[in-house]
Design a protein around this motif. Structure first.
Motif, PDB file in Angstrom:
ATOM      1  N   THR A 138      -8.600   0.741  -1.091  1.00 21.21           N
ATOM      2  CA  THR A 138      -7.777  -0.459  -1.276  1.00 21.21           C
ATOM      3  C   THR A 138      -8.654  -1.690  -1.428  1.00 21.21           C
ATOM      4  O   THR A 138      -8.420  -2.522  -2.300  1.00 21.21           O
ATOM      5  N   ALA A 139      -9.671  -1.807  -0.583  1.00 23.73           N
ATOM      6  CA  ALA A 139     -10.564  -2.960  -0.636  1.00 23.73           C
ATOM      7  C   ALA A 139     -11.333  -3.013  -1.953  1.00 23.73           C
ATOM      8  O   ALA A 139     -11.415  -4.060  -2.598  1.00 23.73           O
ATOM      9  N   VAL A 140     -11.871  -1.870  -2.351  1.00 25.98           N
ATOM     10  CA  VAL A 140     -12.663  -1.827  -3.597  1.00 25.98           C
ATOM     11  C   VAL A 140     -11.781  -2.112  -4.816  1.00 25.98           C
ATOM     12  O   VAL A 140     -12.121  -2.942  -5.665  1.00 25.98           O
ATOM     13  N   LEU A 141     -10.644  -1.421  -4.903  1.00 28.74           N
ATOM     14  CA  LEU A 141      -9.763  -1.625  -6.057  1.00 28.74           C
ATOM     15  C   LEU A 141      -9.210  -3.051  -6.095  1.00 28.74           C
ATOM     16  O   LEU A 141      -9.156  -3.670  -7.161  1.00 28.74           O
ATOM     17  N   VAL A 167       0.863  -1.178   0.000  1.00 24.48           N
ATOM     18  CA  VAL A 167       0.000   0.000   0.000  1.00 24.48           C
ATOM     19  C   VAL A 167       0.899   1.226   0.000  1.00 24.48           C
ATOM     20  O   VAL A 167       1.810   1.340   0.811  1.00 24.48           O
ATOM     21  N   ALA A 168       0.624   2.139  -0.912  1.00 25.00           N
ATOM     22  CA  ALA A 168       1.358   3.410  -0.931  1.00 25.00           C
ATOM     23  C   ALA A 168       0.605   4.399  -0.057  1.00 25.00           C
ATOM     24  O   ALA A 168      -0.502   4.825  -0.386  1.00 25.00           O
ATOM     25  N   ASP A 169       1.191   4.723   1.063  1.00 19.26           N
ATOM     26  CA  ASP A 169       0.553   5.641   2.004  1.00 19.26           C
ATOM     27  C   ASP A 169       0.818   7.085   1.599  1.00 19.26           C
ATOM     28  O   ASP A 169       1.634   7.785   2.179  1.00 19.26           O
ATOM     29  N   VAL A 170       0.095   7.534   0.611  1.00 24.09           N
ATOM     30  CA  VAL A 170       0.274   8.877   0.074  1.00 24.09           C
ATOM     31  C   VAL A 170      -0.278   9.921   1.040  1.00 24.09           C
ATOM     32  O   VAL A 170       0.283  10.992   1.204  1.00 24.09           O
ATOM     33  N   ALA A 171      -1.364   9.576   1.718  1.00 26.16           N
ATOM     34  CA  ALA A 171      -2.048  10.558   2.559  1.00 26.16           C
ATOM     35  C   ALA A 171      -1.610  10.489   4.024  1.00 26.16           C
ATOM     36  O   ALA A 171      -2.233  11.109   4.879  1.00 26.16           O
ATOM     37  N   ASP A 172      -0.561   9.752   4.354  1.00 22.08           N
ATOM     38  CA  ASP A 172      -0.132   9.625   5.752  1.00 22.08           C
ATOM     39  C   ASP A 172       0.284  10.949   6.380  1.00 22.08           C
ATOM     40  O   ASP A 172       0.119  11.152   7.573  1.00 22.08           O
ATOM     41  N   SER A 173       0.825  11.838   5.593  1.00 17.09           N
ATOM     42  CA  SER A 173       1.304  13.102   6.154  1.00 17.09           C
ATOM     43  C   SER A 173       0.165  13.969   6.684  1.00 17.09           C
ATOM     44  O   SER A 173       0.377  14.828   7.526  1.00 17.09           O
ATOM     45  N   PHE A 174      -1.062  13.723   6.216  1.00 18.54           N
ATOM     46  CA  PHE A 174      -2.196  14.511   6.686  1.00 18.54           C
ATOM     47  C   PHE A 174      -2.727  14.009   8.027  1.00 18.54           C
ATOM     48  O   PHE A 174      -3.290  14.774   8.786  1.00 18.54           O
ATOM     49  N   GLY A 175      -2.551  12.720   8.297  1.00 16.23           N
ATOM     50  CA  GLY A 175      -2.937  12.154   9.580  1.00 16.23           C
ATOM     51  C   GLY A 175      -4.411  12.241   9.906  1.00 16.23           C
ATOM     52  O   GLY A 175      -4.793  12.322  11.054  1.00 16.23           O
ATOM     53  N   SER A 176      -5.249  12.199   8.929  1.00 17.77           N
ATOM     54  CA  SER A 176      -6.684  12.318   9.129  1.00 17.77           C
ATOM     55  C   SER A 176      -7.322  10.931   9.222  1.00 17.77           C
ATOM     56  O   SER A 176      -7.018  10.045   8.428  1.00 17.77           O
ATOM     57  N   ARG A 177      -8.216  10.758  10.158  1.00 16.83           N
ATOM     58  CA  ARG A 177      -8.943   9.487  10.314  1.00 16.83           C
ATOM     59  C   ARG A 177      -9.813   9.234   9.087  1.00 16.83           C
ATOM     60  O   ARG A 177      -9.943   8.110   8.640  1.00 16.83           O
ATOM     61  N   ILE A 178     -10.379  10.271   8.537  1.00 17.92           N
ATOM     62  CA  ILE A 178     -11.231  10.133   7.349  1.00 17.92           C
ATOM     63  C   ILE A 178     -10.403   9.611   6.170  1.00 17.92           C
ATOM     64  O   ILE A 178     -10.832   8.725   5.444  1.00 17.92           O
ATOM     65  N   LEU A 179      -9.198  10.163   5.999  1.00 11.72           N
ATOM     66  CA  LEU A 179      -8.345   9.695   4.905  1.00 11.72           C
ATOM     67  C   LEU A 179      -7.890   8.253   5.134  1.00 11.72           C
ATOM     68  O   LEU A 179      -7.766   7.491   4.176  1.00 11.72           O
ATOM     69  N   ASP A 180      -7.672   7.870   6.389  1.00  9.48           N
ATOM     70  CA  ASP A 180      -7.315   6.482   6.691  1.00  9.48           C
ATOM     71  C   ASP A 180      -8.435   5.533   6.289  1.00  9.48           C
ATOM     72  O   ASP A 180      -8.206   4.494   5.679  1.00  9.48           O
ATOM     73  N   VAL A 181      -9.664   5.899   6.631  1.00  9.76           N
ATOM     74  CA  VAL A 181     -10.821   5.080   6.284  1.00  9.76           C
ATOM     75  C   VAL A 181     -10.988   5.023   4.767  1.00  9.76           C
ATOM     76  O   VAL A 181     -11.238   3.954   4.197  1.00  9.76           O
ATOM     77  N   LEU A 182     -10.839   6.165   4.109  1.00 13.47           N
ATOM     78  CA  LEU A 182     -10.950   6.191   2.647  1.00 13.47           C
ATOM     79  C   LEU A 182      -9.882   5.319   1.996  1.00 13.47           C
ATOM     80  O   LEU A 182     -10.151   4.629   1.006  1.00 13.47           O
ATOM     81  N   GLN A 183      -8.678   5.351   2.549  1.00 15.46           N
ATOM     82  CA  GLN A 183      -7.604   4.530   2.005  1.00 15.46           C
ATOM     83  C   GLN A 183      -7.939   3.045   2.147  1.00 15.46           C
ATOM     84  O   GLN A 183      -7.752   2.271   1.204  1.00 15.46           O
ATOM     85  N   ILE A 184      -8.444   2.647   3.301  1.00 15.72           N
ATOM     86  CA  ILE A 184      -8.819   1.246   3.520  1.00 15.72           C
ATOM     87  C   ILE A 184      -9.929   0.838   2.557  1.00 15.72           C
ATOM     88  O   ILE A 184      -9.873  -0.227   1.936  1.00 15.72           O
ATOM     89  N   LEU A 185     -10.929   1.701   2.414  1.00 22.18           N
ATOM     90  CA  LEU A 185     -12.045   1.392   1.516  1.00 22.18           C
ATOM     91  C   LEU A 185     -11.605   1.351   0.060  1.00 22.18           C
ATOM     92  O   LEU A 185     -12.000   0.463  -0.696  1.00 22.18           O
TER      93      LEU A 185
END
Length: 145
Positions: A68-71, A48-66
């Motif tokens: 990744t799962a969908v793709l 997983v490429a954690d592109v949005a890690d620098s923002f540290g947002s819970r919403i972005l973490d959830v979006l990343q998980i979703l």
């Protein structure tokens, strides 16, 4: 690895390669790779490429998980579909490997099934997310208390 080493020794030392070594290595590599995909997806150990890690947002973490799962599920479903078509063609044509004459169709069907398992293995994070909002809603008794 042992098969490849023996093949290289046979080629370089004895001037005669091990018959079918390349064929067996290719088949083993494909099967082993597709056997590992479902386990990696279930454990979320895929790359997983954690592109949005620098923002540290819970919403972005959830979006990343979703995302990744969908793709992951969609891409492996696409791979399953194409492998199944290819396996059907290969079986219809009677394709066999060159050295040992193994039928290619059953190998492709097996990898298609493994790809389908991989697609399904990406779904648990989606199911958790879909169930969580329903579980978070208070029941009638909880809202009264």
């Amino acid at each position: 690895m042992v098969l490849t080493v023996l093949d290289v020794i046979g080629r370089n030392v004895f001037g005669h390669p091990l018959r079918g070594a390349t064929e067996l290595t290719e088949i083993a590599l494909v099967v082993l790779t597709f056997l590992l995909f479902p386990f990696l997806a279930l454990r979320s150990q895929h790359i997983v490429a954690d592109v949005a890690d620098s923002f540290g947002s819970r919403i972005l973490d959830v979006l990343q998980i979703l995302l990744t799962a969908v793709l992951g599920a969609l891409l492996f479903a696409l791979i399953t579909w194409r492998l199944w078509i290819l396996a059907g063609r290969s079986t219809a044509y009677g394709d066999v490997t060159s050295s040992f004459g193994f039928q290619i169709g059953p190998i492709l069907y097996f990898t298609a099934v493994l790809a389908a398992l991989s697609a399904l293995a990406f779904l648990p994070p989606l199911l958790k997310f879909i169930r969580r909002p329903a579980e978070a809603e208070p029941t009638h008794q909880q809202s009264i208390l």
